[in-house]
Design an enzyme around this catalytic site. Structure first.
Site, short mmCIF file in Angstrom:
data_model
loop_
_atom_site.label_atom_id
_atom_site.label_comp_id
_atom_site.label_asym_id
_atom_site.label_seq_id
_atom_site.Cartn_x
_atom_site.Cartn_y
_atom_site.Cartn_z
N TYR A 297 5.45 1.96 4.34
CA TYR A 297 7.08 1.73 4.53
C TYR A 297 6.86 0.44 5.72
O TYR A 297 6.76 -0.06 6.67
CB TYR A 297 7.85 2.15 5.68
CG TYR A 297 9.09 3.18 7.53
CD1 TYR A 297 9.28 1.47 6.44
CD2 TYR A 297 8.88 3.61 7.24
CE1 TYR A 297 10.54 1.07 6.82
CE2 TYR A 297 10.86 3.70 7.23
CZ TYR A 297 11.53 2.88 7.68
OH TYR A 297 12.36 2.93 7.54
N TYR B 43 13.45 -3.01 -2.81
CA TYR B 43 14.08 -1.93 -3.55
C TYR B 43 14.70 -1.39 -3.08
O TYR B 43 16.13 -1.35 -3.56
CB TYR B 43 12.86 -0.87 -4.24
CG TYR B 43 13.38 0.89 -4.26
CD1 TYR B 43 14.13 0.93 -4.97
CD2 TYR B 43 13.04 1.08 -2.76
CE1 TYR B 43 14.39 2.26 -5.23
CE2 TYR B 43 13.10 2.51 -3.20
CZ TYR B 43 13.37 2.82 -4.30
OH TYR B 43 13.96 4.55 -4.11
#
Lengths: 388, 127
Positions: free
Chosen positions: A284, A332
């Site tokens: 993350y 992304y």
């Protein structure tokens, strides 16, 4: 009473994203969660009628499982709305494995949606009012970035980590994103670009920060036995571990050491492997410092060496350790709680379905989620059939 | 004795110009933010103390809004062994350094009411 042996007893059988990027002002988070759920179930050869375990978290929706179940027409016999920020979905995977292994449910649906990007221009708040009392709000930190900035500043002070090290993380993520047609930011990015970007909360600039996009995702989990009868190659859960030590950044004991040290140790122990056995890492990356902290705390390099570790293209395409091959939260997609996307990308890489960014021979992948301000840490080790 | 409304007690004490914290009657740990139970040992008897106000900057970030002066957000480790988020005033935000010694004071006009802020501790900084 001992817990069941979770290693390899459950598997991911379907994954999907919803529409990502910017979906416009007339869409709602629950629609994206439902869209992803439908696609993930279709990939698994299942329907909503097969789902008897529901796991979800949506920012600002305190009863998200009720919303989603009603919307999808699911009447679950097992429901888990654990909300530990962006790490929630990897936590859900762990909880789903426990529920399936103990017979509490057979088919678990984990799902998430957010319209954070579209909401930002239309006055629809994705998060509710701050919880009170706060011992931080009076100092006007920019949540959550200032928490991560304070961790980065401390890491730089303690270990000599530099802004160039941080920039290397952003550049690697962008290089991966260039290989992912679904990625939001795919134009070239250099270390110099990151260093020259506007400072938001020093030492982090705009390009050290994740995107703000819309998006949802879903993951379908069932028993290993049932998974073998379904269309896609099962991706087994080999190990999972959770840990959290604080909520507010001012309560984090050492800003350079996260609870990922504990969550990963638990996951590795269950999986019976160590970091050297991991072929690919999805973590993350809300901010560039995260990648450095987590690569250290997940055991890929020693504490303090993360800056050097990410340099020279080591985590970029062609490097020794592929990290965030989808382009990550930095390039992304980042709708606010990114943690479901590491699971989706790890699953695709293990199945060999990742297109231009596919890595050869991915047998074991690690997915790591972060929630709050370096607060909740959840690690999952996933593997293909060869890993059992 | 445990206060029934620790946040109110805290804000009332800050308004009089002090930096209050709690001390656990059981394990003697400094406790901050204020609570009704000790996070170190679970004891429920916490006594209020006033910090001497001296501490060290543990970490620092500068926020530069487009339409306002830059300001620092810091974590300060007080000498009594508790940590607080705050800001350093009377010094350009970019000059705030990790490791700097600072002294607490109360800014009566904080965005949410009186708040504890810090100034550089000049005598110690020069030594």
């Amino acid at each position: 009473m001992t817990l069941p042996d979770l290693r390899g007893s459950t598997a991911i059988v379907g994954v999907a994203e919803s529409d990502l990027g910017e979906v416009g002002p007339d869409r709602y988070a629950i629609e994206l969660a439902a869209q992803a759920a439908g696609a993930a179930l279709a990939e698994a050869g299942l329907t909503t009628r097969d789902v008897d375990g529901l796991f979800c978290a949506i920012a600002g929706r305190g009863m998200a499982p009720l919303d989603v179940a009603e919307y999808l027409g699911i009447r679950p016999r097992y429901t888990d709305g654990t909300m530990v920020g962006g790490s929630s979905f990897i936590s859900h995977l762990h909880h789903a494995a426990l529920a399936i292994t103990t017979g509490a449910c057979d088919v678990a649906l984990i799902t998430y949606g957010s319209t954070a990007r579209s909401d930002s221009g239309h006055g629809r708040l994705a998060m509710g009012p701050p919880e009170l009392p706060s011992y931080e709000a009076a100092y006007r930190p920019r949540p959550p970035i200032t928490g991560y900035a304070l961790a980065a500043a401390r890491h730089m002070h303690r270990y000599g980590t530099t802004r160039t090290h941080l920039a290397e993380v952003a550049v690697a993520a962008r290089q991966w994103a260039a290989l992912n047609p679904k990625a939001f930011a795919r134009d070239p990015l250099t270390v110099e670009d990151v260093l020259a970007a506007r400072m938001v909360s020093s030492p982090l600039s705009t390009l050290d920060c994740c995107l703000v996009t819309d998006g949802g995702g879903a993951v379908v989990v069932t028993s290993a036995e049932r998974a073998r009868d379904l269309p896609r190659p099962p991706v087994y859960l080999l190990g999972a571990g959770e840990a959290h030590w604080h909520r507010a950044i001012s309560q984090m004991p050492d800003l350079t050491v996260t609870a990922a040290t504990e969550s990963s140790a638990r996951a590795y122990r269950m999986a019976g492997i160590g970091p050297r056995d991991v072929n690919l890492v999805q973590l993350y990356d809300a901010f560039t410092i995260n990648t450095i902290l987590f690569l250290e705390d997940l055991g890929f390099c020693a504490k303090g060496e993360g800056g050097d570790f990410v340099s020279g293209g080591r985590i970029a395409p062609g490097g020794d350790l592929p990290v965030n091959t989808n382009g990550g939260g930095l390039s992304y997609c980042h709708p606010g709680m990114y943690g479901i996307f590491p699971l989706i990308e790890a699953t695709r890489q293990i199945r060999g379905e990742a297109g231009d960014r596919q890595q050869p021979g991915v047998t074991i992948a690690l997915a790591h989620g972060n929630g709050g301000q370096l607060s909740s840490q959840v690690t999952a080790v996933l593997g293909g059939g060869d890993s059992l | 004795m445990t206060q029934s409304a620790p946040h109110r007690e805290y804000t009332d004490r800050v308004a009089t110009g002090s930096l209050p914290y709690q001390s656990c009657d059981g394990c003697l740990s400094a406790v901050f933010p204020p609570r009704v139970i000790c996070p170190f040992c679970g004891a429920t008897d916490l006594s209020w103390r006033e910090s001497a106000g001296l501490g060290t900057v543990y970490s620092a970030s500068v926020i530069a809004p487009r339409d306002a002066e830059p300001y620092s957000v810091v974590l300060v480790d007080l000498d009594e062994r508790f940590r607080i988020m705050s800001t350093v005033v009377d010094l350009p935000a970019r000059d705030v350094r990790i490791g700097m010694r600072v002294r607490a004071g109360v800014d009566p006009d904080g965005p949410t009411g009186p708040r504890v802020v810090f100034t550089p501790e000049e005598r110690e900084a020069a030594s």
